[in-house]
Write a protein that holds these residues in place. Structure first.
Motif, PDB file in Angstrom:
ATOM      1  N   LYS A  71       9.755 -43.026  -4.405  1.00  0.00           N
ATOM      2  CA  LYS A  71       9.633 -43.889  -5.575  1.00  0.00           C
ATOM      3  C   LYS A  71       9.266 -45.327  -5.242  1.00  0.00           C
ATOM      4  N   GLY A  72       9.494 -45.719  -4.014  1.00  0.00           N
ATOM      5  CA  GLY A  72       9.332 -47.127  -3.648  1.00  0.00           C
ATOM      6  C   GLY A  72      10.680 -47.814  -3.721  1.00  0.00           C
ATOM      7  N   PHE A  73      10.969 -48.595  -2.716  1.00  0.00           N
ATOM      8  CA  PHE A  73      12.272 -49.243  -2.603  1.00  0.00           C
ATOM      9  C   PHE A  73      12.614 -50.051  -3.853  1.00  0.00           C
ATOM     10  N   GLY A  74      11.669 -50.826  -4.338  1.00  0.00           N
ATOM     11  CA  GLY A  74      11.920 -51.703  -5.479  1.00  0.00           C
ATOM     12  C   GLY A  74      12.171 -50.960  -6.778  1.00  0.00           C
ATOM     13  N   GLN A  75      11.786 -49.704  -6.842  1.00  0.00           N
ATOM     14  CA  GLN A  75      11.934 -48.920  -8.071  1.00  0.00           C
ATOM     15  C   GLN A  75      13.248 -48.152  -8.149  1.00  0.00           C
ATOM     16  N   VAL A  76      14.062 -48.241  -7.105  1.00  0.00           N
ATOM     17  CA  VAL A  76      15.310 -47.475  -7.048  1.00  0.00           C
ATOM     18  C   VAL A  76      16.493 -48.425  -7.230  1.00  0.00           C
ATOM     19  N   SER A  77      17.329 -48.135  -8.216  1.00  0.00           N
ATOM     20  CA  SER A  77      18.537 -48.943  -8.421  1.00  0.00           C
ATOM     21  C   SER A  77      19.659 -48.382  -7.557  1.00  0.00           C
ATOM     22  N   MET A  78      20.688 -49.193  -7.330  1.00  0.00           N
ATOM     23  CA  MET A  78      21.843 -48.723  -6.559  1.00  0.00           C
ATOM     24  C   MET A  78      22.520 -47.558  -7.282  1.00  0.00           C
ATOM     25  N   ARG A  79      22.579 -47.615  -8.593  1.00  0.00           N
ATOM     26  CA  ARG A  79      23.203 -46.538  -9.357  1.00  0.00           C
ATOM     27  C   ARG A  79      22.412 -45.240  -9.177  1.00  0.00           C
ATOM     28  N   GLU A  80      21.078 -45.312  -9.263  1.00  0.00           N
ATOM     29  CA  GLU A  80      20.232 -44.131  -9.063  1.00  0.00           C
ATOM     30  C   GLU A  80      20.361 -43.617  -7.633  1.00  0.00           C
ATOM     31  N   LEU A  81      20.384 -44.544  -6.687  1.00  0.00           N
ATOM     32  CA  LEU A  81      20.517 -44.173  -5.283  1.00  0.00           C
ATOM     33  C   LEU A  81      21.846 -43.446  -5.038  1.00  0.00           C
ATOM     34  N   ALA A  82      22.923 -43.993  -5.587  1.00  0.00           N
ATOM     35  CA  ALA A  82      24.241 -43.374  -5.412  1.00  0.00           C
ATOM     36  C   ALA A  82      24.249 -41.967  -6.007  1.00  0.00           C
ATOM     37  N   GLU A  99      23.128 -37.202   6.467  1.00  0.00           N
ATOM     38  CA  GLU A  99      22.347 -36.457   5.480  1.00  0.00           C
ATOM     39  C   GLU A  99      22.074 -37.327   4.263  1.00  0.00           C
ATOM     40  N   ARG A 100      23.068 -38.077   3.852  1.00  0.00           N
ATOM     41  CA  ARG A 100      22.906 -38.952   2.688  1.00  0.00           C
ATOM     42  C   ARG A 100      21.916 -40.073   2.985  1.00  0.00           C
ATOM     43  N   ARG A 101      21.944 -40.588   4.192  1.00  0.00           N
ATOM     44  CA  ARG A 101      20.952 -41.615   4.559  1.00  0.00           C
ATOM     45  C   ARG A 101      19.551 -41.031   4.489  1.00  0.00           C
ATOM     46  N   ASP A 102      19.392 -39.801   4.963  1.00  0.00           N
ATOM     47  CA  ASP A 102      18.087 -39.148   4.894  1.00  0.00           C
ATOM     48  C   ASP A 102      17.650 -38.950   3.447  1.00  0.00           C
ATOM     49  N   GLN A 103      18.598 -38.591   2.574  1.00  0.00           N
ATOM     50  CA  GLN A 103      18.284 -38.441   1.152  1.00  0.00           C
ATOM     51  C   GLN A 103      17.880 -39.783   0.548  1.00  0.00           C
ATOM     52  N   ALA A 104      18.584 -40.842   0.932  1.00  0.00           N
ATOM     53  CA  ALA A 104      18.258 -42.179   0.430  1.00  0.00           C
ATOM     54  C   ALA A 104      16.858 -42.584   0.899  1.00  0.00           C
ATOM     55  N   PRO A 130       8.927 -39.732   9.895  1.00  0.00           N
ATOM     56  CA  PRO A 130       7.774 -40.263   9.170  1.00  0.00           C
ATOM     57  C   PRO A 130       8.165 -41.200   8.026  1.00  0.00           C
ATOM     58  N   LEU A 131       9.292 -40.906   7.385  1.00  0.00           N
ATOM     59  CA  LEU A 131       9.696 -41.746   6.261  1.00  0.00           C
ATOM     60  C   LEU A 131      10.110 -43.136   6.718  1.00  0.00           C
ATOM     61  N   GLN A 132      10.738 -43.235   7.882  1.00  0.00           N
ATOM     62  CA  GLN A 132      11.119 -44.555   8.379  1.00  0.00           C
ATOM     63  C   GLN A 132       9.885 -45.390   8.703  1.00  0.00           C
ATOM     64  N   PHE A 133       8.864 -44.763   9.263  1.00  0.00           N
ATOM     65  CA  PHE A 133       7.628 -45.503   9.506  1.00  0.00           C
ATOM     66  C   PHE A 133       7.034 -46.001   8.197  1.00  0.00           C
ATOM     67  N   ARG A 134       7.063 -45.147   7.168  1.00  0.00           N
ATOM     68  CA  ARG A 134       6.509 -45.544   5.866  1.00  0.00           C
ATOM     69  C   ARG A 134       7.292 -46.709   5.282  1.00  0.00           C
ATOM     70  N   LEU A 135       8.614 -46.627   5.354  1.00  0.00           N
ATOM     71  CA  LEU A 135       9.441 -47.715   4.827  1.00  0.00           C
ATOM     72  C   LEU A 135       9.212 -49.014   5.594  1.00  0.00           C
ATOM     73  N   ALA A 136       9.124 -48.913   6.919  1.00  0.00           N
ATOM     74  CA  ALA A 136       8.928 -50.114   7.736  1.00  0.00           C
ATOM     75  C   ALA A 136       7.598 -50.787   7.415  1.00  0.00           C
ATOM     76  N   GLU A 137       6.606 -49.983   7.114  1.00  0.00           N
ATOM     77  CA  GLU A 137       5.286 -50.534   6.813  1.00  0.00           C
ATOM     78  C   GLU A 137       5.210 -51.064   5.383  1.00  0.00           C
TER      79      GLU A 137
END
Length: 193
Positions: free
Chosen positions: A27-38, A15-20, A103-110
């Motif tokens: 937001k875009g991978f580059g815009q998320v900090s580890m602290r925000e992600l946690a 569930e947490r992986r899905d939330q991540a 769908p989100l994994q496809f978006r991230l992969a692309e």
């Protein structure tokens, strides 16, 4: 309080992986900090680092998992052929379903593949090439194009299978599957004659 069993911990982590994944996609991978992600997934930064040494490792895991699922679609196509059914129709349906589920994994992969380390990108490129080669062998085993043209054809076919479900999601499933099949069959016939 009763101890939390391994299955519950695993489900909670999924569930947490899905939330991540949702946060990365939003937001875009580059815009998320580890602290925000946690904080978003309900962990401390230290706990998150326990599971993944870096954000890149988490992103890599999510994209690698997608390529493993794509590879599994090829096995579905092989089984369809063994039953005398169309491998292409089976692959189209499997990709449509996978896109609906992930769908989100496809978006991230692309979109966010470029955020990974060079070594991670090379590993994922190898997984993609393996998938593309298997796909082409399955749906166009008689293809006789020169090396680079054959690789490019495999890449285009895989890209169509992976992106068309997202582009056609507004259509009823049956209509979307039929359109995908017509587009792919037309492309295969003209390209691989």
């Amino acid at each position: 309080m009763p101890p939390v069993n391994a299955a519950m911990r695993c489900a909670s982590f999924e569930e947490r992986r899905d939330q991540a994944m949702a946060l990365f996609a939003e937001k875009g991978f580059g815009q998320v900090s580890m602290r925000e992600l946690a904080a978003h997934v309900g962990l401390t930064a230290g706990s998150l680092y326990h599971h993944f040494p870096s954000k890149q490792d988490l992103l890599y895991d999510l994209i690698e998992e997608l390529y493993e699922e794509l590879q599994a679609t090829l096995e579905q196509g092989r089984r369809a052929m063994a039953r005398g059914a169309s491998a292409l129709s089976c692959l189209i349906a499997a990709h449509w379903q996978l896109h609906a589920e992930r769908p989100l994994q496809f978006r991230l992969a692309e979109r966010d593949l470029c955020c990974l380390s060079d070594a991670q990108q090379v590993q994922l490129a190898s997984l993609r090439k393996r998938y593309e080669a298997g796909l082409l062998r399955l749906i166009a085993p008689q293809a006789k194009l020169p090396g680079q043209a054959l690789e490019a054809t495999a890449h285009v076919l895989a890209t169509l299978l992976n992106q068309l479900p997202g582009l056609l999601k507004a259509l009823p499933q049956e209509q979307g599957l039929e359109l995908m099949e017509n587009l792919l069959i037309g492309g295969i016939e003209r390209t691989l004659r």
